[in-house]
Design an enzyme around this catalytic site. Sequence first.
Site, PDB file in Angstrom:
ATOM      1  N   LYS A   1     -15.028  -2.413   2.360  1.00 23.52           N
ATOM      2  CA  LYS A   1     -13.827  -2.332   1.836  1.00 23.52           C
ATOM      3  C   LYS A   1     -12.798  -1.185   2.435  1.00 23.52           C
ATOM      4  CE  LYS A   1     -14.803  -5.616  -1.391  1.00 23.52           C
ATOM      5  NZ  LYS A   1     -16.360  -5.965  -0.805  1.00 23.52           N
ATOM      6  N   ASP A   2     -11.932  -1.311   2.508  1.00 20.40           N
ATOM      7  CA  ASP A   2     -10.952  -0.390   2.959  1.00 20.40           C
ATOM      8  C   ASP A   2     -10.477   1.055   2.310  1.00 20.40           C
ATOM      9  OD1 ASP A   2      -8.944   0.446   5.210  1.00 20.40           O
ATOM     10  OD2 ASP A   2      -7.506  -0.141   4.219  1.00 20.40           O
ATOM     11  N   ARG A   3     -10.260   1.761   3.055  1.00 17.64           N
ATOM     12  CA  ARG A   3     -10.080   3.440   2.580  1.00 17.64           C
ATOM     13  C   ARG A   3      -8.806   3.326   1.604  1.00 17.64           C
ATOM     14  NH1 ARG A   3     -10.439   5.703   6.597  1.00 17.64           N
ATOM     15  NH2 ARG A   3     -12.385   6.781   6.568  1.00 17.64           N
TER      16      ARG A   3
ATOM     17  N   LYS B   1       0.979  -1.120  -0.031  1.00 21.51           N
ATOM     18  CA  LYS B   1      -0.020   0.093  -0.135  1.00 21.51           C
ATOM     19  C   LYS B   1       0.875   1.100  -0.051  1.00 21.51           C
ATOM     20  CE  LYS B   1      -4.029  -2.096   2.420  1.00 21.51           C
ATOM     21  NZ  LYS B   1      -4.986  -1.728   3.379  1.00 21.51           N
TER      22      LYS B   1
ATOM     23  N   GLN C   1      -7.330  -5.312  10.643  1.00 21.84           N
ATOM     24  CA  GLN C   1      -8.160  -4.276  10.652  1.00 21.84           C
ATOM     25  C   GLN C   1      -9.584  -4.547  11.549  1.00 21.84           C
ATOM     26  OE1 GLN C   1     -10.061  -3.319   6.923  1.00 21.84           O
ATOM     27  NE2 GLN C   1     -10.488  -1.125   7.505  1.00 21.84           N
TER      28      GLN C   1
END
Length: 352
Positions: free
Chosen positions: A80-82, A22, A165
Amino acid sequence: MSESELLGPRAYGEACGQALLKACAEDFQVDEVLDIPLSGQGEHLWLWVEKRGLNTEEAARRLARAAGMPLKAISYAGLKDRQALTRQWFSLHLPGKADPDLVAAEDDSLRILERVRHSRKLQRGAHAANGFKLRLTRLAADRPALDARLEQLRRQGVPNYFGLQRFGHDGGNLAEARAFAVRRELPAQRNLRSRLLSAARSYLFNRVLAERVAVGDWNRAQPGDLLAFTDSRSFFPAGVEECADPRLALLDLHPTGPLWGAGGSPAGAATKVLEDAVGRCEAPLGDWLGEAGMLHERRILRLPIDRLAWHYPAIDILQLEFVLPAGCFATVVVRELVDLWPAGLMDTSCVF
């Protein structure tokens, strides 16, 4: 809390090296796989949305504002993740109404790629899987060892831990859940309540899975286990005959662990002994989940990795592509390969 405390030991030994995940949104791409034929007509407008720098709830709020409708009229299958580039479905309930103008919702962080009408709304957890494309940069690893490890993961799968998370920054969701459990209270706010219950349930599952990884039987059925197929929520008890089922070796059938709820573990033999022991150690959390109305469910202990492929675009970059069942975490695959540099410690979930 540390990663090892929230998850558990690796199944395949030490990492093969280090890498960064990421560095940018394009390094973590997720495509929702939906196995639902859309009819083209009905009172629900389904949107195929690409987003970056936004989590699912933020995207839903933006769509609601642009459409001039309440947030409760917006549905989605999974969170869903940022910190990723993701594509997923949303549905808007529009009984007797024309398609709204959603231009105000779109910018560089959100694009609507497709619009289709359907007779039903999108239900939570309705997607079949998630497809991932990950790019690990700043790779410092033994490539032959890494390739051998990837082949091993393709053949044997990985422990199906809930990823970091789920527990919030430094395990904050779990700490907050413990505080509510001690007081025997539930958060009044629905989203917070859901998040904390999920954190508690996920942690108890990870505790059981960690014990089985430590002794090496997380991927082997034993009498007393409850078995389930990869994409099924139903389960059945394992006797001697079931433990020899060839579908276990094919990664179609798996032993399961507990998703805590009311009542004791329905497993038998050594599996029940282990699950009951974890329940006693974490009695406040377990009791709290039961009192909250959660029912006992099961989750597969072993995560099969479908369509796994990889290549090296540069000497210090590894690109991975694979598909995981809904509700499973891509970074539990990555942690069996490499340690992540600090900037890559955020996790991305599929769905609760």
